[in-house]
Design an enzyme around this catalytic site. Structure first.
Site, PDB file in Angstrom:
ATOM      1  N   ASP A 252       0.825  -1.208   0.000  1.00  0.00           N
ATOM      2  CA  ASP A 252       0.000   0.000   0.000  1.00  0.00           C
ATOM      3  C   ASP A 252       0.855   1.252   0.000  1.00  0.00           C
ATOM      4  O   ASP A 252       0.444   2.292  -0.512  1.00  0.00           O
ATOM      5  CB  ASP A 252      -0.940  -0.014   1.201  1.00  0.00           C
ATOM      6  CG  ASP A 252      -2.004  -1.070   0.974  1.00  0.00           C
ATOM      7  OD1 ASP A 252      -1.757  -2.237   1.300  1.00  0.00           O
ATOM      8  OD2 ASP A 252      -3.047  -0.731   0.384  1.00  0.00           O
TER       9      ASP A 252
HETATM   10  C1  LIG Z   1      -2.362  -4.522  -5.605  1.00  0.00           C
HETATM   11  S1  LIG Z   1      -3.126  -4.290  -4.113  1.00  0.00           S
HETATM   12  C2  LIG Z   1      -1.829  -4.034  -2.920  1.00  0.00           C
HETATM   13  C3  LIG Z   1      -2.360  -3.765  -1.560  1.00  0.00           C
HETATM   14  O1  LIG Z   1      -3.268  -2.710  -1.620  1.00  0.00           O
HETATM   15  C4  LIG Z   1      -3.018  -5.014  -0.950  1.00  0.00           C
HETATM   16  O2  LIG Z   1      -2.023  -5.963  -0.691  1.00  0.00           O
HETATM   17  C5  LIG Z   1      -3.708  -4.638   0.315  1.00  0.00           C
HETATM   18  O3  LIG Z   1      -3.111  -4.570   1.373  1.00  0.00           O
HETATM   19  C6  LIG Z   1      -5.125  -4.259   0.190  1.00  0.00           C
HETATM   20  O4  LIG Z   1      -5.683  -3.820   1.387  1.00  0.00           O
HETATM   21  P1  LIG Z   1      -7.229  -3.425   1.394  1.00  0.00           P
HETATM   22  O5  LIG Z   1      -7.504  -3.052   2.816  1.00  0.00           O
HETATM   23  O6  LIG Z   1      -7.982  -4.634   0.941  1.00  0.00           O
HETATM   24  O7  LIG Z   1      -7.383  -2.246   0.468  1.00  0.00           O
END
Ligand SMILES: CSC[C@@H](O)[C@@H](O)C(=O)COP(=O)(O)O
EC number: 5.3.1.23
Length: 362
Positions: A252
């Site tokens: 993220d």
């Molecule tokens: C290509 S998506 C990469 C990250 O955003 C993913 O691993 C993740 O942690 C998503 O978290 P989320 O809370 O589902 O948005």
């Protein structure tokens, strides 16, 4: 055909409601920025790249029918709404980077006397729409670089010229549902499969929101990949028992020193991977790399409602009255990361800042 989380044509945006998957496949209309903010905040769309794309496209559909008196008023509207969209979820940096880039464009166009207000709006729409294609192209490149790195490492460890098919582990959901298509970490898995080198992929359940069990498992079954779901608490046992060649996860936000925020649970997988001498890769586009912060200590970690822990759907599973702590992400220290796989190559965390700075200059 791989799953499509975002459907867009000029003036119209729909997202696949990820709260309903895998039971129901339902697209929701996103009619403007207010809807965009809500679907991101409620996690009806999630995953760092998809958050940014849906946020920006929600602004595109909002301004599409509007007429603006002046370039200044258009620029003001864009700035206010982009900032609002950034506030929907704090940890993933992709929406912030997209907002900054679009604002630079808006500022340049405002100053350019050869561009009138209609042309400025047009250029802004083009720029947001280009994000869809670019994300898929970036993910394909991530997949190719990542698969190559994993296979080379396995071959080198075995002292062999080439690696055979490999088993990999992934966490959370980083596939077509989390991006415009193809996926980041799941793009690496996809590429291994395209090369005939995917023996097996393991995905974690990813409590409490269950992106692994609900979304990644859904994608893996859809693609007919040889895949197995494990609980988050099984990772150590899995790495001991199943000859997993590599862990590959998404991100993220990656700080300048390579510290990486990703879905809660990623850090403990990295610790366990180090213990078992299994390489641990982070797959992320450059739009997830935040060179403005020196380390992961500066990343804001989103905390989500207790209910995501205490309930599965409508069903309460935790004892009423218990306190909960529900951080949605954790930070994996750079020292546990073997390589950061981007669309421009694979970098060791220590090389990241210099390498990316050079790439951005060119
Ligand atoms: C290509 S998506 C990469 C990250 O955003 C993913 O691993 C993740 O942690 C998503 O978290 P989320 O809370 O589902 O948005």
């Amino acid at each position: 055909m791989s799953l499509q989380s975002i459907k867009y044509t000029r003036g119209s945006l729909e997202i696949l409601d990820q709260l309903l998957l895998p039971v129901q496949s339902k697209y929701l209309p996103v009619r403007g920025v207010e809807d965009g903010w809500k679907v991101i905040n409620k996690m009806q769309v999630r995953g760092a790249p998809a958050i940014a794309i849906v946020g920006c496209l929600s602004l595109a559909v909002e301004i599409h029918p509007e007429e603006f008196e002046s370039k200044k008023s258009l620029r003001q509207e864009l700035e206010g709404k982009l900032n609002y969209l950034v506030s929907a979820r704090p940890t993933a940096v992709n929406m912030k980077i997209a907002a900054d880039e679009l604002l630079v464009l808006a500022n340049d166009l405002t100053k350019d006397d050869d561009v009138d207000v209609a042309a400025m709006k047009q250029r802004f729409l083009n720029a947001t729409e280009a994000m869809l294609k670019k994300d898929i192209a970036d993910n394909r490149a991530i997949g190719a670089h990542g698969a190559k790195a994993i296979l080379q490492r396995v071959a080198a460890a075995a002292g062999a010229p080439m690696s055979g098919p490999v088993r990999v582990l992934t966490h959370c959901n980083t596939g077509s549902l989390a991006t415009a298509g193809y996926g980041t970490a799941l793009g690496v898995v996809r590429q291994l499969s395209e090369l005939g080198k995917l023996e097996h992929v393991y995905c974690t359940e990813t409590r409490p929101y269950n992106q692994g069990a609900r979304l990644t498992a859904y994608e893996l079954v859809h693609e007919k990949f040889p895949a197995t779901l494990v609980l988050d608490s099984m990772v150590a046992a899995l790495l001991r028992a199943k000859n997993v060649a590599a862990v590959v996860v998404g991100a993220d936000r990656v700080a300048a020193n390579g510290d990486t925020a990703n879905k809660i649970g990623t850090y403990q997988i990295a610790v366990v991977a180090r213990h078992h001498d299994v390489p641990f890769y982070v797959a992320a586009p450059l739009t997830s790399i935040d060179l403005h912060i020196p380390s992961g200590d500066h990343i804001i970690i989103e905390e989500r409602p207790d209910r995501e822990m205490t309930h599965v759907g409508e069903h309460r599973i935790a004892a009423p009255g218990i306190n909960c702590w529900n951080p949605a992400f954790d930070v994996t220290p750079a020292s546990l990361i073997t390589g950061i796989i981007t669309e421009r190559g694979v970098f060791k965390p220590a090389q990241l800042k210099e390498a990316i700075t050079k790439l951005l200059e060119t």
